[in-house]
Enzyme design. Structure first.
Site, PDB file in Angstrom:
ATOM      1  N   GLU A 149       0.878  -1.162   0.000  1.00 54.11           N
ATOM      2  CA  GLU A 149       0.000   0.000   0.000  1.00 54.11           C
ATOM      3  C   GLU A 149       0.920   1.217   0.000  1.00 54.11           C
ATOM      4  OE1 GLU A 149      -2.591   0.021   3.376  1.00 54.11           O
ATOM      5  OE2 GLU A 149      -3.092   2.135   3.173  1.00 54.11           O
TER       6      GLU A 149
ATOM      7  N   ASP B 227      -4.090   9.903   8.836  1.00 49.96           N
ATOM      8  CA  ASP B 227      -2.703   9.594   9.162  1.00 49.96           C
ATOM      9  C   ASP B 227      -2.317  10.097  10.550  1.00 49.96           C
ATOM     10  OD1 ASP B 227      -2.546   8.587   6.604  1.00 49.96           O
ATOM     11  OD2 ASP B 227      -1.679  10.416   5.774  1.00 49.96           O
TER      12      ASP B 227
END
Length: 261
Positions: free
Chosen positions: A49, A60
Site C-alpha cells: 500500500e 494519518d
C-alpha cells in the site's frame, strides 16, 4: 496487472493470511521509498500500500504525517506516485495499491488517474475519505480498467453502510480496527474482531484489518479472524530509524505472524 484479491486468497490457503505493508511514496526520497517497498516484499510482505503524500490528511497519525510532510518538502509530485509503482512492479510480483485521499484523484482527473495507474502496473486504490455513495466516477473508471477498489469500514459503521462498502470493494474491504488515526498501539482494538465478523456477514470474503498493528504477535492475532493484516506506521518508523535495511528487518519479523499455528 496484479490482483490483490487473488494474492489474499492464495496466502489464506498457504498460510494464516496475508501481510500488507504501507509506505509513503517519496519518503525519505523517491529512490529510497522504491527500495524500501521492494525490501518489504523480499522479506515477506504479500501486497503493498503506497501512500501519496497529502497536505491535509484526516487518517494519518504523527509518524506518517511527518514522513509525508518530508516527502512534500522534498518536492513530491503526483507523477512520482506512478513512477514509484512502475519501478516497484518491474522488480517484484506483489500487487501495489495506491492509498490516496480523493481530492488529488479529482484534481488529476479520475479517468486519467486510473489509466496512468493501470499503465504503471498498479493494482488499484485505497480511498479512506471516499464513500461508495459518492464514488460513481471511480467505480466506472475502475470497472473499465480492471483496477481494484478498497473502501473502508469502521466499528461505528451501520450494517447498511458495511453492505455498501463490501459490495463496492474489489480486492478486499479495509476494516479499521479502532476509531482515530493511524499509529502503533499496544493492543489491537477488540472491536476489530467484531467488525470483521460483521463484514463477513455482509458478504465480504476478504477483510483486512489496519490501524494499530506493529508486531508479529498482533499480525498473528488479527489473522485468527481476518484474511489480512495491514501494517503502516511501524514500517514507516523502521524506515526512518534504520533505513531500507531496517524496514526489511521489521517486515521479516512481521511475516512470522502469518505462519499457521
Amino acid at each position: 496487472m496484479r490482483n490483490v484479491g487473488e494474492v489474499i486468497r492464495r496466502r489464506n490457503e498457504e498460510a494464516a493470511g496475508a501481510l500488507i505493508g504501507y509506505l509513503p511514496v517519496g519518503f525519505p526520497t523517491l529512490d529510497e521509498s522504491v527500495e524500501a517497498a521492494v525490501a518489504l516484499v523480499e522479506n515477506g510482505v504479500d501486497a503493498l500500500e503506497m501512500g501519496l503524500p497529502y497536505s491535509d490528511p484526516v487518517m494519518d497519525g504523527t509518524v506518517i504525517q511527518a514522513a509525508t510532510q518530508q516527502a512534500l518538502a522534498n518536492g513530491f509530485r503526483l507523477a512520482d506516485g506512478f513512477e514509484a509503482v512502475r519501478r516497484i512492479t518491474e522488480r517484484v510480483d506483489a500487487p501495489v495499491l495506491i492509498m490516496t485521499y480523493w481530492n488529488p484523484v479529482v484534481q488529476y482527473g479520475v479517468d486519467r488517474f486510473a489509466d496512468d495507474l493501470a499503465a504503471a502496473g498498479g493494482a488499484g486504490l485505497i480511498t479512506p475519505d471516499l464513500i461508495p455513495d459518492e464514488a460513481g466516477d471511480w467505480l466506472a473508471a475502475s470497472e473499465r480498467t480492471g483496477l481494484d477498489r478498497v473502501f473502508l469500514a469502521a466499528p461505528t459503521s451501520t450494517d447498511e453502510r458495511l453492505r455498501r462498502a463490501v459490495a463496492a470493494s474489489r480486492g478486499f474491504t479495509y476494516a479499521v480496527s479502532t476509531m482515530g488515526i493511524t499509529g502503533a498501539r499496544a493492543d489491537v482494538d477488540r472491536a476489530a474482531r467484531t467488525l470483521v465478523a460483521r463484514l463477513h456477514e455482509a458478504g465480504s470474503d476478504a477483510a483486512c484489518v489496519g490501524v494499530g498493528i506493529s508486531t508479529a504477535a498482533q499480525v498473528a492475532e488479527v489473522l485468527e479472524y481476518a484474511e489480512g493484516a495491514i501494517v503502516g506506521s511501524a514500517l514507516v518508523k523502521a524506515l526512518a530509524d534504520g533505513g531500507v535495511a531496517g524496514a526489511g528487518r521489521l517486515a521479516a519479523e512481521l511475516a512470522r505472524g502469518t505462519a499457521r499455528k
